[in-house]
Design a protein around this motif. Structure first.
Motif, PDB file in Angstrom:
ATOM      1  N   HIS A  31      42.429  41.035  42.155  1.00 34.94           N
ATOM      2  CA  HIS A  31      43.070  41.882  42.907  1.00 34.94           C
ATOM      3  C   HIS A  31      44.449  41.691  43.295  1.00 34.94           C
ATOM      4  O   HIS A  31      44.775  42.420  44.394  1.00 34.94           O
ATOM      5  CB  HIS A  31      42.076  41.903  44.064  1.00 34.94           C
ATOM      6  CG  HIS A  31      42.000  40.644  45.032  1.00 34.94           C
ATOM      7  ND1 HIS A  31      41.368  39.672  44.660  1.00 34.94           N
ATOM      8  CD2 HIS A  31      42.364  40.482  46.294  1.00 34.94           C
ATOM      9  CE1 HIS A  31      41.607  38.619  45.547  1.00 34.94           C
ATOM     10  NE2 HIS A  31      42.088  39.163  46.713  1.00 34.94           N
ATOM     11  N   ARG A 107      46.267  44.510  45.308  1.00 35.87           N
ATOM     12  CA  ARG A 107      45.979  45.813  44.511  1.00 35.87           C
ATOM     13  C   ARG A 107      44.849  46.743  44.932  1.00 35.87           C
ATOM     14  O   ARG A 107      44.849  48.090  44.580  1.00 35.87           O
ATOM     15  CB  ARG A 107      45.866  45.395  43.002  1.00 35.87           C
ATOM     16  CG  ARG A 107      47.115  44.563  42.298  1.00 35.87           C
ATOM     17  CD  ARG A 107      46.679  44.459  41.115  1.00 35.87           C
ATOM     18  NE  ARG A 107      45.867  43.466  40.759  1.00 35.87           N
ATOM     19  CZ  ARG A 107      45.644  42.703  39.609  1.00 35.87           C
ATOM     20  NH1 ARG A 107      45.977  43.331  38.407  1.00 35.87           N
ATOM     21  NH2 ARG A 107      44.576  41.700  39.302  1.00 35.87           N
ATOM     22  N   THR A 108      44.006  46.287  45.426  1.00 35.26           N
ATOM     23  CA  THR A 108      42.505  47.270  46.059  1.00 35.26           C
ATOM     24  C   THR A 108      43.319  48.024  47.231  1.00 35.26           C
ATOM     25  O   THR A 108      42.981  49.234  47.166  1.00 35.26           O
ATOM     26  CB  THR A 108      41.595  46.442  46.456  1.00 35.26           C
ATOM     27  OG1 THR A 108      42.020  45.403  47.635  1.00 35.26           O
ATOM     28  CG2 THR A 108      40.906  45.610  45.391  1.00 35.26           C
ATOM     29  N   SER A 109      44.054  47.671  48.066  1.00 37.81           N
ATOM     30  CA  SER A 109      44.595  48.199  49.214  1.00 37.81           C
ATOM     31  C   SER A 109      45.987  48.963  49.009  1.00 37.81           C
ATOM     32  O   SER A 109      46.511  49.577  49.749  1.00 37.81           O
ATOM     33  CB  SER A 109      44.698  47.488  50.569  1.00 37.81           C
ATOM     34  OG  SER A 109      45.661  46.413  50.289  1.00 37.81           O
ATOM     35  N   GLY A 265      39.669  48.041  38.532  1.00 39.09           N
ATOM     36  CA  GLY A 265      38.853  48.232  39.830  1.00 39.09           C
ATOM     37  C   GLY A 265      38.739  49.516  40.721  1.00 39.09           C
ATOM     38  O   GLY A 265      38.122  49.871  41.467  1.00 39.09           O
ATOM     39  N   ASP A 266      39.855  50.399  40.189  1.00 37.06           N
ATOM     40  CA  ASP A 266      39.912  51.659  40.948  1.00 37.06           C
ATOM     41  C   ASP A 266      38.915  52.738  40.508  1.00 37.06           C
ATOM     42  O   ASP A 266      38.459  52.651  39.310  1.00 37.06           O
ATOM     43  CB  ASP A 266      41.337  52.263  40.795  1.00 37.06           C
ATOM     44  CG  ASP A 266      42.587  51.812  41.268  1.00 37.06           C
ATOM     45  OD1 ASP A 266      42.202  51.012  42.320  1.00 37.06           O
ATOM     46  OD2 ASP A 266      43.540  51.904  40.891  1.00 37.06           O
TER      47      ASP A 266
END
Length: 266
Positions: A31, A107-109, A265-266
């Motif tokens: 991430h 990357r997640t946020s 992961g998106d």
């Protein structure tokens, strides 16, 4: 030249005249993605010191800090601080000084965190417009903030700033944003409109496409650096400081180019 891709986002690095600069990319977790540049201060050559060793060692140390997980994603200045401490504890004396810029993308946020000390830096471009940039730090014209380790006899002569003096910032990025991280060799020779012009050539986020654009950008900066009639950003800044200067600024040039893309992961 370095050639590095760090999952998603995708990254490519191009370095011209790599004698005093160092570019680094490293992907440590699913991430997070990290990138950084350091630019060794050339004045150390006058003292028989290779300025590239300090900058390269600083970026290698940053890479170790990240690979070992010794940092907080929202505090990239901690990466610089830990790396600088490592250089102080080096078994063999390592003299020199360097600017430093480290960028961490969560990357997640889709949030970018950055720490910049000196006159290297980065810009975030969205839909052909610069929407965020680092702040340049200088003591006075052409004298950037810098990390330094000096021999005992030069302790009072060398400029040396603390890592916690780095300008820290964060920014919410979006899919398709382009992040250009570079040493001052790029920004002193290419104004924003030229950087944006080069970025319009990006066809996709493939390594080949990013590498081609990064190379074109670095080569353009290098050509203009040696044009004695060109009014470069550096020349404009010199004039603003009361100096009669024209032409580009010959310098080492490191360009790290990245694009924010979808990931699994998106």
């Amino acid at each position: 030249m370095d050639r590095n891709v760090c999952g998603h986002p995708q990254w490519t690095a191009v370095r011209l005249r790599p004698s005093t600069t160092r570019g680094w990319t490293y992907g440590s977790t699913w991430h997070l993605c990290h990138t950084g540049v350091a630019d060794g201060v050339g004045g150390w050559r006058d003292y028989g010191v290779d300025p590239s060793r300090f900058a390269a060692s600083l970026m290698h140390a940053c890479e170790r800090v990240v690979s070992e997980g010794r940092f907080q994603p929202d505090c990239p200045v901690g990466i610089i601080t830990a790396a600088y401490r490592e250089l102080h504890n080096h078994k063999q004396p390592l003299w020199g000084s360097s600017t430093a810029c480290v960028v961490v993308l969560e990357r997640t946020s889709r949030r970018l965190f950055a720490a910049n000390l000196g006159d290297s830096g980065f810009v975030v471009v969205r839909a052909g417009v610069v929407v965020h940039r680092s702040n340049e730090q200088q003591h006075y014209f052409n004298t950037p903030y810098q990390l330094a380790i000096a021999p005992p006899e030069a302790q009072n002569l060398a400029l040396s700033d603390s890592p916690d003096m780095a300008d820290s910032s964060w920014f919410n990025v979006e899919l398709g944003d382009v992040i250009v991280t570079a040493t001052d060799g790029l920004f002193d020779n290419l104004p924003d409109h030229m950087i944006l012009d080069e970025l319009r050539g990006i066809k996709d986020s493939s390594e080949a496409s990013l590498r081609r654009i990064a190379e074109n950008m670095a080569q353009r900066a290098r050509r203009l650096a040696y044009d004695p009639t060109y009014m470069s950003p550096f020349a404009h800044s010199a004039c603003d400081n009361g100096l009669d200067v024209t032409g580009g600024k010959p310098d080492d040039i490191t360009v790290l180019l990245s694009v924010v893309t979808e990931y699994a992961g998106d």
